[in-house]
Design a protein around this motif. Structure first.
Motif, PDB file in Angstrom:
ATOM      1  N   GLN A 250      29.324  31.938 101.636  1.00 15.70           N
ATOM      2  CA  GLN A 250      29.472  32.001  99.977  1.00 15.70           C
ATOM      3  C   GLN A 250      30.015  30.807  99.664  1.00 15.70           C
ATOM      4  OE1 GLN A 250      33.617  34.237  99.400  1.00 15.70           O
ATOM      5  NE2 GLN A 250      32.510  34.994 101.507  1.00 15.70           N
ATOM      6  N   ILE A 251      29.982  30.599  98.172  1.00 19.74           N
ATOM      7  CA  ILE A 251      30.573  29.781  97.552  1.00 19.74           C
ATOM      8  C   ILE A 251      31.635  30.262  96.462  1.00 19.74           C
ATOM      9  CG2 ILE A 251      30.430  27.501  96.142  1.00 19.74           C
ATOM     10  CD1 ILE A 251      27.691  27.219  96.953  1.00 19.74           C
ATOM     11  N   ASP A 252      32.823  29.814  96.420  1.00 18.67           N
ATOM     12  CA  ASP A 252      33.906  30.448  95.266  1.00 18.67           C
ATOM     13  C   ASP A 252      33.493  29.354  94.134  1.00 18.67           C
ATOM     14  OD1 ASP A 252      34.921  32.174  97.003  1.00 18.67           O
ATOM     15  OD2 ASP A 252      36.639  31.008  97.240  1.00 18.67           O
ATOM     16  N   GLY A 253      33.116  29.934  92.916  1.00 21.89           N
ATOM     17  CA  GLY A 253      32.856  29.248  91.815  1.00 21.89           C
ATOM     18  C   GLY A 253      34.177  29.147  90.959  1.00 21.89           C
ATOM     19  N   LEU A 254      34.189  28.403  89.885  1.00 20.60           N
ATOM     20  CA  LEU A 254      35.206  28.094  89.092  1.00 20.60           C
ATOM     21  C   LEU A 254      35.794  29.175  88.066  1.00 20.60           C
ATOM     22  CD1 LEU A 254      34.378  24.477  87.897  1.00 20.60           C
ATOM     23  CD2 LEU A 254      35.605  25.034  90.119  1.00 20.60           C
ATOM     24  N   ARG A 255      35.264  30.405  88.176  1.00 19.90           N
ATOM     25  CA  ARG A 255      35.522  31.694  87.548  1.00 19.90           C
ATOM     26  C   ARG A 255      36.364  32.375  88.599  1.00 19.90           C
ATOM     27  NH1 ARG A 255      31.399  34.721  83.592  1.00 19.90           N
ATOM     28  NH2 ARG A 255      31.256  33.227  81.757  1.00 19.90           N
ATOM     29  N   HIS A 256      36.412  32.060  89.787  1.00 16.83           N
ATOM     30  CA  HIS A 256      36.787  33.046  90.893  1.00 16.83           C
ATOM     31  C   HIS A 256      38.416  33.152  90.822  1.00 16.83           C
ATOM     32  CE1 HIS A 256      37.283  35.009  94.536  1.00 16.83           C
ATOM     33  NE2 HIS A 256      37.783  34.088  95.275  1.00 16.83           N
ATOM     34  N   ILE A 257      39.040  32.183  90.522  1.00 18.79           N
ATOM     35  CA  ILE A 257      40.661  32.090  90.722  1.00 18.79           C
ATOM     36  C   ILE A 257      41.237  31.196  89.706  1.00 18.79           C
ATOM     37  CG2 ILE A 257      42.540  31.136  92.055  1.00 18.79           C
ATOM     38  CD1 ILE A 257      41.605  33.625  93.234  1.00 18.79           C
ATOM     39  N   GLY A 258      42.150  31.738  89.149  1.00 24.45           N
ATOM     40  CA  GLY A 258      42.863  30.886  88.012  1.00 24.45           C
ATOM     41  C   GLY A 258      44.254  30.850  88.576  1.00 24.45           C
ATOM     42  N   HIS A 259      44.921  30.060  87.969  1.00 25.17           N
ATOM     43  CA  HIS A 259      46.425  29.813  88.369  1.00 25.17           C
ATOM     44  C   HIS A 259      47.123  30.601  87.510  1.00 25.17           C
ATOM     45  CE1 HIS A 259      50.404  27.399  88.623  1.00 25.17           C
ATOM     46  NE2 HIS A 259      49.861  26.988  89.869  1.00 25.17           N
ATOM     47  N   PRO A 260      48.144  31.320  88.151  1.00 27.27           N
ATOM     48  CA  PRO A 260      49.011  32.275  87.524  1.00 27.27           C
ATOM     49  C   PRO A 260      49.944  31.666  86.297  1.00 27.27           C
ATOM     50  CG  PRO A 260      49.484  32.451  89.964  1.00 27.27           C
ATOM     51  CD  PRO A 260      48.635  31.213  89.652  1.00 27.27           C
ATOM     52  N   ASP A 261      50.241  30.490  86.197  1.00 29.77           N
ATOM     53  CA  ASP A 261      50.803  29.760  84.924  1.00 29.77           C
ATOM     54  C   ASP A 261      50.002  28.794  84.129  1.00 29.77           C
ATOM     55  OD1 ASP A 261      53.532  30.726  85.930  1.00 29.77           O
ATOM     56  OD2 ASP A 261      53.711  28.831  87.348  1.00 29.77           O
ATOM     57  N   TYR A 262      48.964  28.411  84.628  1.00 25.58           N
ATOM     58  CA  TYR A 262      48.199  27.353  83.736  1.00 25.58           C
ATOM     59  C   TYR A 262      46.738  28.041  83.508  1.00 25.58           C
ATOM     60  CZ  TYR A 262      51.704  24.368  85.389  1.00 25.58           C
ATOM     61  OH  TYR A 262      53.165  23.905  85.707  1.00 25.58           O
ATOM     62  N   GLY A 263      46.227  29.115  84.083  1.00 24.38           N
ATOM     63  CA  GLY A 263      45.046  29.589  83.854  1.00 24.38           C
ATOM     64  C   GLY A 263      43.917  28.971  84.650  1.00 24.38           C
ATOM     65  N   PHE A 264      42.649  29.097  84.144  1.00 21.94           N
ATOM     66  CA  PHE A 264      41.506  28.750  84.715  1.00 21.94           C
ATOM     67  C   PHE A 264      40.866  27.137  84.517  1.00 21.94           C
ATOM     68  CE2 PHE A 264      41.307  33.042  84.983  1.00 21.94           C
ATOM     69  CZ  PHE A 264      40.754  33.546  86.040  1.00 21.94           C
ATOM     70  N   TYR A 265      40.146  26.664  85.231  1.00 20.97           N
ATOM     71  CA  TYR A 265      39.631  25.224  85.301  1.00 20.97           C
ATOM     72  C   TYR A 265      39.617  24.897  83.770  1.00 20.97           C
ATOM     73  CZ  TYR A 265      37.230  20.892  86.030  1.00 20.97           C
ATOM     74  OH  TYR A 265      36.828  19.720  85.687  1.00 20.97           O
ATOM     75  N   ASN A 266      40.441  23.545  83.434  1.00 19.12           N
ATOM     76  CA  ASN A 266      39.956  22.983  82.150  1.00 19.12           C
ATOM     77  C   ASN A 266      40.787  23.477  80.996  1.00 19.12           C
ATOM     78  OD1 ASN A 266      39.295  20.222  82.413  1.00 19.12           O
ATOM     79  ND2 ASN A 266      37.185  20.326  81.809  1.00 19.12           N
TER      80      ASN A 266
END
Length: 337
Positions: A106-122
């Motif tokens: 598999q590939i984990d995409g950028l929707r897969h995991i967010g940061h608990p304090d800062y959120g998702f990519y960009n």
């Protein structure tokens, strides 16, 4: 990106000092509306260099069969159900039920995991992550496309040769210093934009050594070997300008996160409100750096070929399913030497 732009990127140490974006993040460096993160590092120059890595044209699929992992390694993922039907005697068609895109290779995409304090990519709004919407979806990875120079680092073979084989059953954590030592022992260099493959030998252990009882224990205890959670590890990934990192194990990093992981939130440390994802390095690699992660890639045959002739670089193509709004995808990866 052009090579000169890649060379001008700040170091991970500088990223940790940012006050215009989350510390340790690459937010904005590839553009405020960027959708593909470190895949931007796959420059035209990198692809030209990758083509030169093909010597004899032997190709290796890095994908597991759909029935290779059983039972599921993650409690929320189930094996697919395959249906075949026909309209007449000389016709067949099919459909799949329960296709979990991150079940096997598999590939984990950028929707897969967010940061608990800062959120998702960009800083993209996860409320917009609904089926059919395009923001950070896998269709962006498919359109990139992903083709470049691959480099295999055979950690398992190196540690075996050192007389210290990986403790798969114990979920051993591997510091980045060992990865570097393995790379240097192979004489393998990493160039900007490379897709780096880490072989822990986990799939070989799973297929050849692990009994049904051991496999059931894996599912119950969720204990897996992999990279040690540390800023040194993340710095190695970023400062080497790697476009995609992939491994032959469950989660790239050891699972669960070690108690001294620097990626626990303050709340998790102070109140011990820890879940399965607490302290994992995914929180830094995917949402902060924008780096895709490949997991459960089948590298054993490729690793054997590399060890036989001492060549650890190759042309690598990855073709994720262009699912609009997809969170992850089967990897569909091919290495050509």
């Amino acid at each position: 990106m052009k090579q000169s732009e890649i060379n001008a990127l700040p170091s991970y140490k500088k990223l940790l000092e940012r006050n215009d974006a989350p510390p340790g993040s690459a937010w904005g460096l590839f553009g405020e509306a960027d959708q593909i993160g470190t895949l931007n590092l796959l420059s035209a120059e990198a692809r030209v260099a990758a083509a030169a890595e093909v010597h004899d044209g032997v190709a290796f699929s890095l994908d597991l069969r759909s029935d290779a992992i059983s039972p599921s390694l993650a409690p929320t993922r189930k094996p697919l159900t395959h249906h075949i039907f026909q309209r007449n005697e000389f016709h067949r068609d099919e459909w799949l039920d329960g296709l979990f895109t991150q079940y096997g290779s598999q590939i984990d995409g950028l929707r897969h995991i967010g940061h608990p304090d800062y959120g998702f990519y960009n800083g993209h709004d996860p409320l917009l992550f609904t089926p059919g919407t395009e923001l950070l979806g896998m269709q962006n990875f498919a359109a990139a496309p992903i083709a470049g120079r691959g480099v295999l680092i055979d950690i398992a073979r190196y540690m075996e040769n050192q007389g210290t084989p990986i403790d798969h059953a114990g979920g051993q954590a591997i510091p980045i210093e060992i990865v570097e030592a393995a790379r240097k022992s192979q004489g393998a260099g990493i160039q900007p934009g490379d897709i780096v493959l880490l072989r822990f030998g986990w799939l070989d252990y799973y297929r050849r050594v692990a009994s049904d009882e051991v496999k059931a224990n894996l599912v119950e205890k969720q204990l897996h070997p992999g990279l040690l959670q540390s800023h040194d590890t993340v710095a190695w990934l970023w400062d080497n300008h790697i476009s995609l990192i992939a491994a032959d194990n469950f989660a790239l990093e050891c699972w669960p996160a070690r108690p001294d992981s620097p990626f626990f939130t303050t709340d998790e440390r102070d109140h011990h409100t820890c879940g399965a994802h607490s302290g994992i390095m995914h929180r830094s690699i995917i949402p902060l750096l924008g780096m895709p992660i490949g997991e459960l890639w089948d590298m054993d045959r490729l690793a054997e070929a590399c060890a036989n002739d001492g060549r650890y670089s190759f042309l690598l193509t990855v073709a994720p399913l262009p699912i609009v709004g997809g969170v992850g995808s089967p990897s569909n990866a091919i290495a050509i030497r």
